[in-house]
Design a protein around this motif. Structure first.
Motif, PDB file in Angstrom:
ATOM      1  N   VAL A 116      51.880  39.059  46.242  1.00  0.00           N
ATOM      2  CA  VAL A 116      50.526  38.672  45.307  1.00  0.00           C
ATOM      3  C   VAL A 116      50.466  40.316  44.709  1.00  0.00           C
ATOM      4  O   VAL A 116      50.349  40.741  43.585  1.00  0.00           O
ATOM      5  N   LEU A 117      50.327  41.188  45.880  1.00  0.00           N
ATOM      6  CA  LEU A 117      50.094  42.396  45.534  1.00  0.00           C
ATOM      7  C   LEU A 117      51.053  43.287  44.920  1.00  0.00           C
ATOM      8  O   LEU A 117      51.011  44.045  43.842  1.00  0.00           O
ATOM      9  N   GLY A 126      49.749  43.510  30.687  1.00  0.00           N
ATOM     10  CA  GLY A 126      48.830  42.257  30.944  1.00  0.00           C
ATOM     11  C   GLY A 126      48.913  41.952  32.249  1.00  0.00           C
ATOM     12  O   GLY A 126      47.915  41.100  32.605  1.00  0.00           O
ATOM     13  N   ARG A 127      49.392  42.344  33.385  1.00  0.00           N
ATOM     14  CA  ARG A 127      49.407  41.905  34.680  1.00  0.00           C
ATOM     15  C   ARG A 127      48.399  42.809  35.170  1.00  0.00           C
ATOM     16  O   ARG A 127      48.075  44.072  35.243  1.00  0.00           O
ATOM     17  N   LEU A 128      47.715  41.996  36.196  1.00  0.00           N
ATOM     18  CA  LEU A 128      46.585  42.793  36.769  1.00  0.00           C
ATOM     19  C   LEU A 128      47.053  43.525  37.975  1.00  0.00           C
ATOM     20  O   LEU A 128      47.980  42.986  38.672  1.00  0.00           O
ATOM     21  N   HIS A 129      46.560  44.936  37.922  1.00  0.00           N
ATOM     22  CA  HIS A 129      47.084  45.614  38.970  1.00  0.00           C
ATOM     23  C   HIS A 129      46.133  45.518  40.240  1.00  0.00           C
ATOM     24  O   HIS A 129      44.896  46.109  39.752  1.00  0.00           O
ATOM     25  N   LEU A 130      46.636  45.322  41.407  1.00  0.00           N
ATOM     26  CA  LEU A 130      45.752  45.045  42.435  1.00  0.00           C
ATOM     27  C   LEU A 130      46.357  45.945  43.517  1.00  0.00           C
ATOM     28  O   LEU A 130      47.229  46.428  43.798  1.00  0.00           O
ATOM     29  N   ARG A 153      38.706  41.053  48.542  1.00  0.00           N
ATOM     30  CA  ARG A 153      37.516  40.514  48.984  1.00  0.00           C
ATOM     31  C   ARG A 153      37.690  39.097  49.778  1.00  0.00           C
ATOM     32  O   ARG A 153      38.429  38.300  49.057  1.00  0.00           O
ATOM     33  N   VAL A 154      37.046  39.112  51.012  1.00  0.00           N
ATOM     34  CA  VAL A 154      37.010  37.720  51.663  1.00  0.00           C
ATOM     35  C   VAL A 154      35.885  37.064  51.413  1.00  0.00           C
ATOM     36  O   VAL A 154      34.789  37.836  51.358  1.00  0.00           O
ATOM     37  N   ALA A 155      35.567  35.815  51.534  1.00  0.00           N
ATOM     38  CA  ALA A 155      34.520  34.958  51.344  1.00  0.00           C
ATOM     39  C   ALA A 155      33.564  35.257  52.710  1.00  0.00           C
ATOM     40  O   ALA A 155      34.120  35.126  53.836  1.00  0.00           O
ATOM     41  N   VAL A 156      32.267  35.358  52.645  1.00  0.00           N
ATOM     42  CA  VAL A 156      31.218  35.110  53.537  1.00  0.00           C
ATOM     43  C   VAL A 156      30.696  33.923  53.643  1.00  0.00           C
ATOM     44  O   VAL A 156      29.902  33.376  52.146  1.00  0.00           O
ATOM     45  N   ARG A 157      30.850  33.211  54.542  1.00  0.00           N
ATOM     46  CA  ARG A 157      30.223  31.634  54.494  1.00  0.00           C
ATOM     47  C   ARG A 157      29.005  31.438  55.538  1.00  0.00           C
ATOM     48  O   ARG A 157      29.166  32.237  56.510  1.00  0.00           O
ATOM     49  N   GLU A 158      28.183  30.627  55.351  1.00  0.00           N
ATOM     50  CA  GLU A 158      27.198  30.300  56.048  1.00  0.00           C
ATOM     51  C   GLU A 158      27.200  29.031  56.702  1.00  0.00           C
ATOM     52  O   GLU A 158      27.079  28.136  55.719  1.00  0.00           O
ATOM     53  N   GLY A 159      27.202  28.777  57.901  1.00  0.00           N
ATOM     54  CA  GLY A 159      27.385  27.435  58.460  1.00  0.00           C
ATOM     55  C   GLY A 159      26.412  27.601  59.944  1.00  0.00           C
ATOM     56  O   GLY A 159      25.186  27.908  59.632  1.00  0.00           O
ATOM     57  N   ARG A 168      37.273  40.772  40.355  1.00  0.00           N
ATOM     58  CA  ARG A 168      35.970  41.563  39.599  1.00  0.00           C
ATOM     59  C   ARG A 168      36.191  43.015  40.118  1.00  0.00           C
ATOM     60  O   ARG A 168      35.779  44.007  39.506  1.00  0.00           O
ATOM     61  N   ALA A 169      36.433  43.101  41.490  1.00  0.00           N
ATOM     62  CA  ALA A 169      36.579  44.384  42.162  1.00  0.00           C
ATOM     63  C   ALA A 169      37.568  45.098  41.636  1.00  0.00           C
ATOM     64  O   ALA A 169      37.565  46.480  41.229  1.00  0.00           O
ATOM     65  N   ALA A 170      38.772  44.676  41.127  1.00  0.00           N
ATOM     66  CA  ALA A 170      39.907  45.382  40.506  1.00  0.00           C
ATOM     67  C   ALA A 170      39.753  45.690  39.173  1.00  0.00           C
ATOM     68  O   ALA A 170      40.122  46.675  38.452  1.00  0.00           O
ATOM     69  N   ALA A 171      39.134  44.727  38.350  1.00  0.00           N
ATOM     70  CA  ALA A 171      38.850  45.148  36.921  1.00  0.00           C
ATOM     71  C   ALA A 171      38.541  46.601  36.355  1.00  0.00           C
ATOM     72  O   ALA A 171      39.020  46.801  35.359  1.00  0.00           O
ATOM     73  N   PRO A 172      37.608  46.846  36.803  1.00  0.00           N
ATOM     74  CA  PRO A 172      37.249  48.585  36.284  1.00  0.00           C
ATOM     75  C   PRO A 172      38.333  49.412  36.511  1.00  0.00           C
ATOM     76  O   PRO A 172      38.133  50.420  35.780  1.00  0.00           O
ATOM     77  N   HIS A 173      39.228  49.271  37.232  1.00  0.00           N
ATOM     78  CA  HIS A 173      40.219  50.231  37.554  1.00  0.00           C
ATOM     79  C   HIS A 173      41.642  50.057  36.779  1.00  0.00           C
ATOM     80  O   HIS A 173      42.494  50.839  37.262  1.00  0.00           O
ATOM     81  N   GLN A 174      41.461  49.078  35.995  1.00  0.00           N
ATOM     82  CA  GLN A 174      42.760  48.681  35.392  1.00  0.00           C
ATOM     83  C   GLN A 174      43.400  49.869  34.466  1.00  0.00           C
ATOM     84  O   GLN A 174      44.598  50.063  34.360  1.00  0.00           O
TER      85      GLN A 174
END
Length: 669
Positions: free
Chosen positions: A85-86, A469-473, A479-485, A455-461
């Motif tokens: 992906v990267l 047109g390809r997103l540069h990551l 970012r990983v999800a924070v979950r509450e269980g 969203r974190a990568a968008a300001p640095h494109q």
């Protein structure tokens, strides 16, 4: 590649090796669960199994994939291949452990400690034979049909009933008690450690013979006849043991067919049904909560009867029931020619000498005797031990009694306040690997939060030279999800067993309440411990453990009588909790004090008990006081102690969630 201890070199594995072989002959049986104490060669023999199974293709051996109890969900199911992906912007699926185990063996050591969210994933794959991934922009389905093998130590907690039922067969193993057998185990292990290659070469012949026999059984299993009479016997046995559902009938029938093929028979016999029932039914019979799996073999023999002709008693050879020639030296039914060959294999021990093996050729793991009932679990409500009192009278300080618990009920839910970060469970709020998504954080461990990553990568494109047109990551964008269980907790019971609690009616009510809370702790995957206090001391009756049934047994055996050293009980609870905080800092504790609040032992007992309670409160220990005071004239000491503890005060009659709900409805009406 490290050397593997030969499957055929394990000393007397009993039913364990047989169950593994049968489920390899017929994978539709559904796998094997091996229960036993530590050091009984459970892992050794499972790892040796893959080496003797026939290869899937000339250059494709059977895979043994190990699923660690601490694995993450994306590692088990599979997820996006982050590197591709990267680096290339390609959303490609990377298979997880379940897919890699396809057509092989999936081995879970300490399966009873597997996290609940992984158990759910495993249940889905075992039921459907495939894995479906719908996450992070990936939609993939892959085949995942495997032989599931799990090992566990019951002292560390029981298995969820849903997962337990998914294992086709279950066996109990224990270390041998015969000194000569133990000596042989040590001799073989030391011989293997000193010269793994030489040791394995000594058993190469027996390993090849096992492979050939398994191959022949796999080829023959489809042609074994299961007649209507034997199928009726299977149904009668399953009905007699009051099993739930029809999975037991199907698994028993398949196991009987595999056992017949293993012994070279073309028709299923009563002996095949007997062996199959002994392996397939112990964990499926209806039993009280936390009863150990077991089978009443006397009932099994009574149901099966003995309608088949006896084998030829003569010692001069002949044929067995499958028509296979027997030599004069071969024993009657039950002997295994492969095992006989293994038993005569010499090998070099660690000192270079040659040792002749005289046992069955397997390492530790002799089958433990099956329990004929579940009464040892502590959840039976049968007769109690003789009591020195009658009626509801309390005991003197010199007398003790033992009362049985009544039938457990659905207990109220008590939780630790705040939000923790402990192991996934079902009690208190916590940030865990599962649950609802409540945010995200930078990192690579866990489920990818795709939206927040973009969203974190968008300001640095622009600065990264995006033109096509390809997103540069970059890694920093992830970012990983924070979950509450929900998390599991340490529930420590501190139980007053003094004379003021010893009236039979009261102690029965107290034990029933604790038993109900223990059942709740089991369902919520908690760790539990038990501190008791009576006479002039407090004892740690059960160190914190996942084995809730062990706590139930200690509770059932708990005597009552003597004076009330309340301060000692609270101080011992404080000591245990401090040790556990060091050992397992993420697991938040919940202290459940069961007492009537009286303190009668030691100097100035009332002041000392309140000081001990204040010490626990100052440490921030979440606690519940179950007040056992009864009778028309009450002192209210439990409520006072709860105030010093900063604990929730609950009369023992209100531990029952159903009774409490009924009282609330009545008051509202």
């Amino acid at each position: 590649m490290p050397a593997i201890y030969p499957f055929s070199a394990v000393v007397d594995p009993g039913d364990m090796s047989l169950a593994l072989v049968l489920t390899s002959i017929s994978p539709e049986i559904g796998g094997v669960l091996v229960r036993g104490e530590k050091g009984t060669a459970k892992s050794t023999i499972v790892r040796g199994l893959a080496a003797v199974l026939p290869p899937l293709a000339p250059d494709e051996p059977v895979r043994l994939v190990e699923l660690p109890v601490g694995a993450t969900e994306d590692r088990v199911l599979g997820s996006l291949h982050l590197e591709k992906v990267l680096a290339h912007g390609q959303a490609e699926y990377e298979p997880g452990l379940l897919v890699k185990a396809h057509r092989g063996i999936l081995y879970v050591d300490e399966v009873n400690l597997l996290h609940d969210h992984l158990v759910d994933v495993l249940l889905d794959a075992a039921a459907m034979g495939r894995v479906t991934v719908e996450r992070d922009g990936v939609s993939v389905t892959r085949d995942a049909r495997f032989v599931l093998v799990g090992t566990m130590n019951p002292e560390e907690g029981e298995l969820r009933p849903q997962l337990l039922d998914r294992f086709g067969l279950t066996v109990e193993v224990a270390a041998p008690r015969d000194p000569a057998m133990r000596v042989e185990v040590v001799r073989r292990r030391m011989g293997f450690d000193a010269d793994p290659a030489g040791f394995a070469a000594a058993y190469a012949g027996s390993e090849e013979a096992l492979t050939a026999r398994i191959t022949a059984a796999q080829a023959a299993v489809g042609s074994v006849e299961l007649g209507d009479a034997m199928l009726l016997k299977v149904a009668e046995v399953c009905a007699a043991f009051d099993v739930d559902g029809l999975r037991a009938d199907i698994v028993t029938a398949r196991t009987a067919v595999a056992h017949a093929a293993w012994h070279g028979r073309t028709t299923v016999t009563l002996e095949d049904v007997r062996v199959a029932a002994r392996l397939a039914l112990p964990h499926r019979r209806r039993r009280n909560p936390f009863d150990a799996p077991g089978l009443d073999e006397a009932l099994l023999d009574e149901v099966l009867g003995d309608d088949e002709p006896e084998p030829d008693p003569g010692g001069g050879g002949g044929k067995d029931e499958a028509g296979v020639e027997q030599t004069a030296g071969q024993q009657a039914e039950g002997d295994d020619p492969v095992v006989e060959e293994v038993a005569q294999q010499p090998f070099r021990n660690h000192s270079g000498g040659s040792t002749e093996s005289t046992d069955s050729g397997f390492e530790t793991g002799a089958s433990a005797p099956s329990s004929t009932n579940g009464s040892d679990s502590g959840f039976e409500t049968g007769a109690s031990a003789p009591s020195s009192t009658s009626g509801g009278q309390a005991l003197t300080s010199e007398q003790t009694s033992t009362a049985s618990a009544g039938t457990p009920y659905r207990a109220r839910l008590f939780t630790v306040t705040g939000t923790g970060t402990g192991e996934a469970g079902r009690r208190s709020r916590a940030v865990t690997a599962t649950g609802r998504r409540v945010g995200s954080r930078p990192g690579t461990q866990g489920a990818l939060d795709l939206v927040e990553t973009v969203r974190a990568a968008a300001p640095h494109q622009v600065t990264r030279g995006r033109v096509d047109g390809r997103l540069h990551l970059q890694t920093a964008d992830l970012r990983v999800a924070v979950r509450e269980g929900r998390e599991s907790n340490l529930v420590l019971f501190c139980v007053d067993a003094s004379g003021s609690m010893a009236a039979r009616k009261r102690m029965e009510q107290v034990k029933t309440a604790i038993l109900s809370l223990l059942m709740d702790a089991y369902q919520r995957r908690d760790k539990v411990g038990l501190v008791t206090f009576r006479a002039d001391r407090a004892d740690l009756a059960l160190p914190p453990t996942h084995s809730v049934d062990a706590a139930a047994r200690r509770l059932q055996e708990l005597p009552a009588g003597g004076r009330t050293p309340l301060a000692e009980g609270l101080l011992e609870a404080s000591r245990v909790l401090e040790l556990e905080r060091v050992r397992d800092p993420r697991r938040r504790p919940l202290l459940v004090v069961v007492t009537d609040g009286r303190a009668t032992a030691g100097a100035d007992p009332v002041v000392r008990s309140r000081q001990a309670a204040a010490l626990l409160a100052h440490a921030g220990i979440a606690s519940v006081l179950v007040d056992c005071e009864a009778g028309p004239f009450r002192l209210g000491l439990g409520a006072v102690l709860a105030e010093h503890l900063g604990a929730e005060h609950v009369p023992v009659g209100q531990v029952d969630a159903t009774a409490l709900a009924g009282a609330v409805r009545t008051r509202v009406a």
